[in-house]
Design a protein around this motif. Sequence first.
Motif, PDB file in Angstrom:
ATOM      1  N   LEU A  19       3.320   2.463   2.701  1.00  0.00           N
ATOM      2  CA  LEU A  19       2.543   2.529   3.936  1.00  0.00           C
ATOM      3  C   LEU A  19       2.467   1.152   4.588  1.00  0.00           C
ATOM      4  O   LEU A  19       2.518   1.016   5.797  1.00  0.00           O
ATOM      5  CB  LEU A  19       1.133   3.028   3.602  1.00  0.00           C
ATOM      6  CG  LEU A  19       0.243   3.487   4.749  1.00  0.00           C
ATOM      7  CD1 LEU A  19       0.832   4.722   5.414  1.00  0.00           C
ATOM      8  CD2 LEU A  19      -1.148   3.808   4.223  1.00  0.00           C
ATOM      9  N   ILE A  64       1.262   5.496  -0.311  1.00  0.00           N
ATOM     10  CA  ILE A  64       0.528   6.741  -0.060  1.00  0.00           C
ATOM     11  C   ILE A  64       1.385   7.899  -0.540  1.00  0.00           C
ATOM     12  O   ILE A  64       2.606   7.872  -0.426  1.00  0.00           O
ATOM     13  CB  ILE A  64       0.150   6.883   1.420  1.00  0.00           C
ATOM     14  CG1 ILE A  64      -0.784   8.081   1.620  1.00  0.00           C
ATOM     15  CG2 ILE A  64       1.396   7.008   2.296  1.00  0.00           C
ATOM     16  CD1 ILE A  64      -1.429   8.129   2.991  1.00  0.00           C
ATOM     17  N   CYS A  65       0.728   8.907  -1.070  1.00  0.00           N
ATOM     18  CA  CYS A  65       1.437  10.085  -1.555  1.00  0.00           C
ATOM     19  C   CYS A  65       2.138  10.778  -0.392  1.00  0.00           C
ATOM     20  O   CYS A  65       1.597  10.867   0.705  1.00  0.00           O
ATOM     21  CB  CYS A  65       0.451  11.028  -2.229  1.00  0.00           C
ATOM     22  SG  CYS A  65       1.226  12.504  -2.920  1.00  0.00           S
ATOM     23  N   THR A 116       0.863  -1.181   0.000  1.00  0.00           N
ATOM     24  CA  THR A 116       0.000   0.000   0.000  1.00  0.00           C
ATOM     25  C   THR A 116       0.896   1.226   0.000  1.00  0.00           C
ATOM     26  O   THR A 116       1.729   1.396   0.879  1.00  0.00           O
ATOM     27  CB  THR A 116      -0.905   0.013   1.241  1.00  0.00           C
ATOM     28  OG1 THR A 116      -1.676  -1.175   1.264  1.00  0.00           O
ATOM     29  CG2 THR A 116      -1.848   1.207   1.193  1.00  0.00           C
ATOM     30  N   GLU A 150      -2.798   0.571  -4.142  1.00  0.00           N
ATOM     31  CA  GLU A 150      -2.226  -0.725  -3.826  1.00  0.00           C
ATOM     32  C   GLU A 150      -1.545  -1.277  -5.059  1.00  0.00           C
ATOM     33  O   GLU A 150      -2.071  -1.193  -6.171  1.00  0.00           O
ATOM     34  CB  GLU A 150      -3.319  -1.687  -3.359  1.00  0.00           C
ATOM     35  CG  GLU A 150      -3.915  -1.264  -2.030  1.00  0.00           C
ATOM     36  CD  GLU A 150      -4.958  -2.255  -1.530  1.00  0.00           C
ATOM     37  OE1 GLU A 150      -5.594  -2.918  -2.376  1.00  0.00           O
ATOM     38  OE2 GLU A 150      -5.124  -2.351  -0.312  1.00  0.00           O
ATOM     39  N   HIS A 207       5.624   8.541  -3.947  1.00  0.00           N
ATOM     40  CA  HIS A 207       4.874   7.703  -3.021  1.00  0.00           C
ATOM     41  C   HIS A 207       5.793   7.173  -1.928  1.00  0.00           C
ATOM     42  O   HIS A 207       6.975   6.968  -2.156  1.00  0.00           O
ATOM     43  CB  HIS A 207       4.268   6.506  -3.771  1.00  0.00           C
ATOM     44  CG  HIS A 207       3.077   6.870  -4.593  1.00  0.00           C
ATOM     45  ND1 HIS A 207       2.931   6.464  -5.895  1.00  0.00           N
ATOM     46  CD2 HIS A 207       1.969   7.589  -4.294  1.00  0.00           C
ATOM     47  CE1 HIS A 207       1.772   6.937  -6.359  1.00  0.00           C
ATOM     48  NE2 HIS A 207       1.180   7.616  -5.423  1.00  0.00           N
ATOM     49  N   ALA A 248      -2.390  12.835  -0.180  1.00  0.00           N
ATOM     50  CA  ALA A 248      -2.599  11.597   0.564  1.00  0.00           C
ATOM     51  C   ALA A 248      -3.324  10.534  -0.246  1.00  0.00           C
ATOM     52  O   ALA A 248      -4.099   9.742   0.274  1.00  0.00           O
ATOM     53  CB  ALA A 248      -3.333  11.874   1.870  1.00  0.00           C
ATOM     54  N   GLN A 249      -3.076  10.529  -1.543  1.00  0.00           N
ATOM     55  CA  GLN A 249      -3.677   9.520  -2.409  1.00  0.00           C
ATOM     56  C   GLN A 249      -3.039   8.162  -2.128  1.00  0.00           C
ATOM     57  O   GLN A 249      -1.824   8.024  -2.121  1.00  0.00           O
ATOM     58  CB  GLN A 249      -3.430   9.908  -3.867  1.00  0.00           C
ATOM     59  CG  GLN A 249      -3.885   8.873  -4.882  1.00  0.00           C
ATOM     60  CD  GLN A 249      -5.257   9.200  -5.443  1.00  0.00           C
ATOM     61  OE1 GLN A 249      -5.587  10.345  -5.705  1.00  0.00           O
ATOM     62  NE2 GLN A 249      -6.055   8.174  -5.639  1.00  0.00           N
ATOM     63  N   GLU A 250      -3.878   7.171  -1.889  1.00  0.00           N
ATOM     64  CA  GLU A 250      -3.360   5.828  -1.646  1.00  0.00           C
ATOM     65  C   GLU A 250      -3.594   4.949  -2.863  1.00  0.00           C
ATOM     66  O   GLU A 250      -4.539   5.133  -3.605  1.00  0.00           O
ATOM     67  CB  GLU A 250      -4.074   5.187  -0.450  1.00  0.00           C
ATOM     68  CG  GLU A 250      -3.719   5.836   0.867  1.00  0.00           C
ATOM     69  CD  GLU A 250      -4.353   5.079   2.033  1.00  0.00           C
ATOM     70  OE1 GLU A 250      -4.628   3.870   1.888  1.00  0.00           O
ATOM     71  OE2 GLU A 250      -4.596   5.711   3.072  1.00  0.00           O
ATOM     72  N   CYS A 283       3.078   9.863  -7.717  1.00  0.00           N
ATOM     73  CA  CYS A 283       1.662  10.195  -7.701  1.00  0.00           C
ATOM     74  C   CYS A 283       1.329  11.093  -8.885  1.00  0.00           C
ATOM     75  O   CYS A 283       2.193  11.775  -9.437  1.00  0.00           O
ATOM     76  CB  CYS A 283       1.326  10.883  -6.395  1.00  0.00           C
ATOM     77  SG  CYS A 283      -0.423  11.314  -6.228  1.00  0.00           S
ATOM     78  N   GLU A 308       0.912  15.492   2.182  1.00  0.00           N
ATOM     79  CA  GLU A 308      -0.215  15.342   3.113  1.00  0.00           C
ATOM     80  C   GLU A 308      -1.515  15.899   2.541  1.00  0.00           C
ATOM     81  O   GLU A 308      -2.601  15.428   2.833  1.00  0.00           O
ATOM     82  CB  GLU A 308       0.095  16.057   4.428  1.00  0.00           C
ATOM     83  CG  GLU A 308       1.177  15.380   5.237  1.00  0.00           C
ATOM     84  CD  GLU A 308       1.407  16.104   6.566  1.00  0.00           C
ATOM     85  OE1 GLU A 308       0.754  17.132   6.790  1.00  0.00           O
ATOM     86  OE2 GLU A 308       2.233  15.628   7.349  1.00  0.00           O
TER      87      GLU A 308
END
Length: 58
Positions: free
Chosen positions: A42, A7-8, A5, A18, A39, A14-16, A33, A11
């Motif tokens: 996470l 995440i950008c 996973t 998988e 990225h 915060a685009q996640e 991203c 903050e």
Amino acid sequence: MFLTTLICSDEACAQELEVVVSHALDALDDSACACGCTHVVLDVSAWERAEIRALTPA
Ligand SMILES: [Zn+2]
């Protein structure tokens, strides 16, 4: 195989997402991203094909 996973790192974004990777986690370093930020990982978990967990003998 691993399910990661990402995440950008921004903050405000915060685009996640998988991503399934075979073994080269280094390849994720190139992941960026859509907003232009990189990225960060996470979470990483083992990933198995769903069919492996199909019917078990009774
Ligand atoms: Zn972003």
